[in-house]
Structure formats: structure tokens, C-alpha cells
Write an enzyme that holds these catalytic residues in place. Structure first.
Site, PDB file in Angstrom:
ATOM      1  N   CYS A 334      47.304  50.497  42.627  1.00 47.82           N
ATOM      2  CA  CYS A 334      46.452  51.069  41.574  1.00 47.82           C
ATOM      3  C   CYS A 334      45.534  52.088  42.231  1.00 47.82           C
ATOM      4  CB  CYS A 334      45.678  49.973  40.861  1.00 47.82           C
ATOM      5  SG  CYS A 334      44.668  48.942  41.962  1.00 47.82           S
ATOM      6  N   GLY A 335      44.251  52.078  41.863  1.00 45.82           N
ATOM      7  CA  GLY A 335      43.299  52.998  42.476  1.00 45.82           C
ATOM      8  C   GLY A 335      42.688  52.455  43.743  1.00 45.82           C
TER       9      GLY A 335
END
Length: 377
Positions: A334-335
Site C-alpha cells: 500500500c502506501g
């Protein structure tokens, strides 16, 4: 910095009046048929596993709060969430530990510790996602060392015999990260509260409106224990033993190798706009786009409107719709390694218990000048 923040918090504590009350009859533990799924009135599924499952006592608390009518149920470690009703029924059990692991994106300008002090599930301790992390990197909330995690969790008073239930203030968000952390360090008796604090409150269950001095001291001690470990100082006593599970966490080099080898299907939990490179990253200096060959399933797509995990059939359809084969290995990112754990949580419900998370995720990948990036612009 974390230590001084907790010091200010402790100094600011003046009035401690826990508002703990058990005057409702939980419905989650009224009927248990061995080997069959159990549905709570909130719509969550609590799978009853085989005889090899972990055993957790379910306590029925009738109106008035008297402790009686014990029942023993097999608590499945292949079901990653528990309902608010189940937790309410088992909240006062001595081998159940509850953690508030709320964490928010920097642009949300929310303080999880302050919110914990305002309202939390009775008896819950605060788990600092940013604080219980690797202090030797500039990347946000990276997995701490084995020694550091053991020291922090021990400071919180958690032991290996305990069952841990983690929740957050959004529903299912950062709690999934802490669920994954415990599993990485070999503790499988861990579950996420389905729907988190919002579902708990919507179910009519009480919250404490002020944190006890002991709870704040334990949170502070966990932060200080992490700092001591990374400074080479002695900490103790250690009451929680870790068994690192390297197959559950991937590095940048492993992700690079997977681009060529394609041993794992790579799923990115970020928004489609960020994945495609059409929206800028929230952190400065990070390239836009995605890891070549990866697929996008934004984490919100595996949750319903009340932020609870989708049922098995719907989860399967979501992954299959994006071309993910549940018969082949999967890696998630993800981030910053938070919402990737929500995908891992959903895949765990589908029987995939060995899904690794790329810890550094896009913040590490996108900041590296040597990593390849694809876009769909």
C-alpha cells in the site's frame, strides 16, 4: 519525542473516572454448535473451528452483571475478526487483552492518543503504531526488531498466553496492521474487532471516557522500552516471547525479484488514482504509479458500508474480479504498510494465512530512484 509526548500526557491527567458498566445482555454467545459458523446479530461471522483450534472461554453476562453461565467455545485462528458482541461477552476474561491501535493519515490531523483518552473500550490499552516501530529508518512505522517488539508488548502487560483483540477508531484500518505485527512475531491468538470502535458504540456498549493512570503509564513504558532497545540499554522484565515469521514480511529486494519471477501475485491497496499515477502521493518526493505487474484492489472494496469485513463469498468475488487467483501466492502492499494488512486480513478469512506484506510499501519504492514504476495515464 514519543517519550516526551507521553510525559506531557501523564502530567496533564487530573481526573480519572472510568465509566465501566456491564448492564446489557450480550447476544453473541447464546448458541454454539460445534463445527458450524455462528452469526452474531451484527451480521459478523465467528467461525467455530475444529478441535485443533485455540480455546477461548465465552462468558455470558446476564442483565445485572453477575458472572455465571460459562460456556467454552473453540476460537478459530483462521477467522481473523470477532464481533462487538463477542468482545463484550468476553471483555472481563483475564486472558483477553484489548488494544486501541488507532492511527490516522497525517493530513487527517487527528491525535489517536487524545481520542483514546476521550473514549475507548473499557480496559483497552493504547498501542502506538508510530511509536512501536523501527527507530533506525526514516520510513514511517516500519516493523521493529524482535527484541524491541518483545520489550514493548511486555511493557503493555501482554503475555503469550493472552488472546489479543485489536481495534481502531475507523472500523477496520490500522488495527489490521497490529494484527499482522503480532502474527509476524509468532502470536496467532490475535483478532481484529470487526467494525472497530464505531461498531462497538453503535451496538450500545459502554466506553470509558478517561484513561486510567495505569493505562497511560503502560503506553509510556512501551514507548520508552522501544527507545532503550535501540539505544542498546537493558529493558525488562520480558514477559512476551517472539518467534519471527519471515515469510509474512517482504523487503524491497524481494518485490524487485518478484517482478521477474512472478511467484506471487502483487496486490496494491492504494486508491486506483494513486495506483494509476493520476493522483499525487500524499508524501513529498514520492513518484506516482505502481510496481510493474501489480494489481489494484483499494482496501475499502473488501469492507462493507459499516467498515466491517465482507463475508467470504463476497470477498472471493472481489479478488477474482480483479484477476487474483486464490489458488496462487499473494503479496500485498500500500502506501506505508498499513492498509496492505487489511487485504491480508481479508485473504486470511479466505484461508490464505501466509500472505506477506511489503513493509516499506510505496513510500519506500516510490522514493527509490532505481525502482521501476508503471503508470496507467
Amino acid at each position: 519525542m514519543a517519550s516526551s509526548f507521553f510525559t506531557r500526557t501523564i502530567t496533564g491527567l487530573r481526573s480519572i473516572r472510568p465509566s465501566l458498566s456491564y448492564n446489557q445482555t450480550p447476544t453473541a454467545c447464546k448458541s454454539f454448535l460445534k463445527g458450524k459458523p455462528f452469526y452474531s446479530n451484527a451480521g459478523s461471522v465467528l467461525s467455530l473451528a475444529s478441535q485443533t483450534s485455540r480455546v477461548v472461554r465465552c462468558l455470558l453476562i446476564p442483565s445485572g452483571g453477575s458472572r455465571s453461565n460459562f460456556a467454552t467455545i473453540p476460537m478459530a485462528t483462521d477467522e481473523p475478526v470477532v464481533s462487538a458482541e463477542w468482545l463484550h461477552a468476553n471483555l472481563r476474561e483475564p486472558d483477553v487483552r484489548v488494544l486501541d491501535a488507532s492511527w490516522y493519515m497525517p493530513d487527517e490531523q487527528r491525535n489517536p492518543l487524545q481520542e483514546y483518552q476521550v473514549a475507548h473500550i473499557p480496559g483497552a490499552l493504547f498501542f502506538d503504531v508510530d511509536g512501536i516501530s523501527d527507530r533506525k529508518t526514516n520510513l514511517p512505522h516500519m516493523l521493529p526488531s524482535e527484541e524491541a517488539f518483545a520489550a514493548a508488548v511486555s511493557a503493555l502487560g501482554i503475555q503469550n498466553k493472552d488472546g489479543v483483540v485489536v481495534y481502531d477508531g475507523k472500523g477496520i484500518f490500522s488495527a489490521a496492521r497490529v494484527w499482522w505485527m503480532f502474527r509476524v512475531f509468532g502470536h496467532d491468538k490475535v483478532w481484529v474487532l470487526d467494525g472497530g470502535l464505531p461498531r462497538w458504540r453503535a451496538s450500545g456498549f459502554d466506553v470509558e471516557s478517561s484513561a486510567s493512570g495505569d493505562a497511560i503509564l503502560k503506553a509510556s513504558a512501551a514507548s520508552e522500552a522501544i527507545e532503550k532497545v535501540y539505544q542498546g540499554q537493558t529493558v525488562g522484565p520480558i514477559t512476551f516471547e517472539v518467534k519471527f515469521q519471515p515469510h509474512l514480511v517482504w523487503t524491497l529486494e524481494q518485490v524487485k525479484q518478484n517482478i521477474e519471477s512472478k511467484t506471487h501475485q502483487h496486490i496494491d491497496a492504494r486508491s486506483k488514482a494513486r495506483f494509476d499515477g493520476q493522483a499525487p502521493e500524499p508524501r513529498k518526493g514520492i513518484k506516482s504509479g505502481h510496481v510493474p505487474g501489480s494489481k489494484c484492489i483499494p482496501f475499502g472494496q473488501i469492507l462493507d458500508s459499516s467498515q466491517t469485513l465482507l463475508p467470504t463469498e463476497e470477498l472471493s468475488k472481489r479478488f477474482e474480479h480483479e484477476g487474483v487467483s486464490l489458488d496462487h501466492p499473494v503479496i500485498t502492499s500500500c502506501g506505508t504498510g498499513v492498509t496492505a494488512c487489511i487485504l491480508a486480513l481479508g485473504l486470511h478469512r479466505l484461508g490464505k494465512h501466509d500472505v506477506p506484506v511489503y513493509d516499506g510499501s510505496w513510500t519506500e519504492w516510490g522514493a527509490n530512484p532505481d525502482t521501476p514504476v508503471d503508470t496507467n495515464t
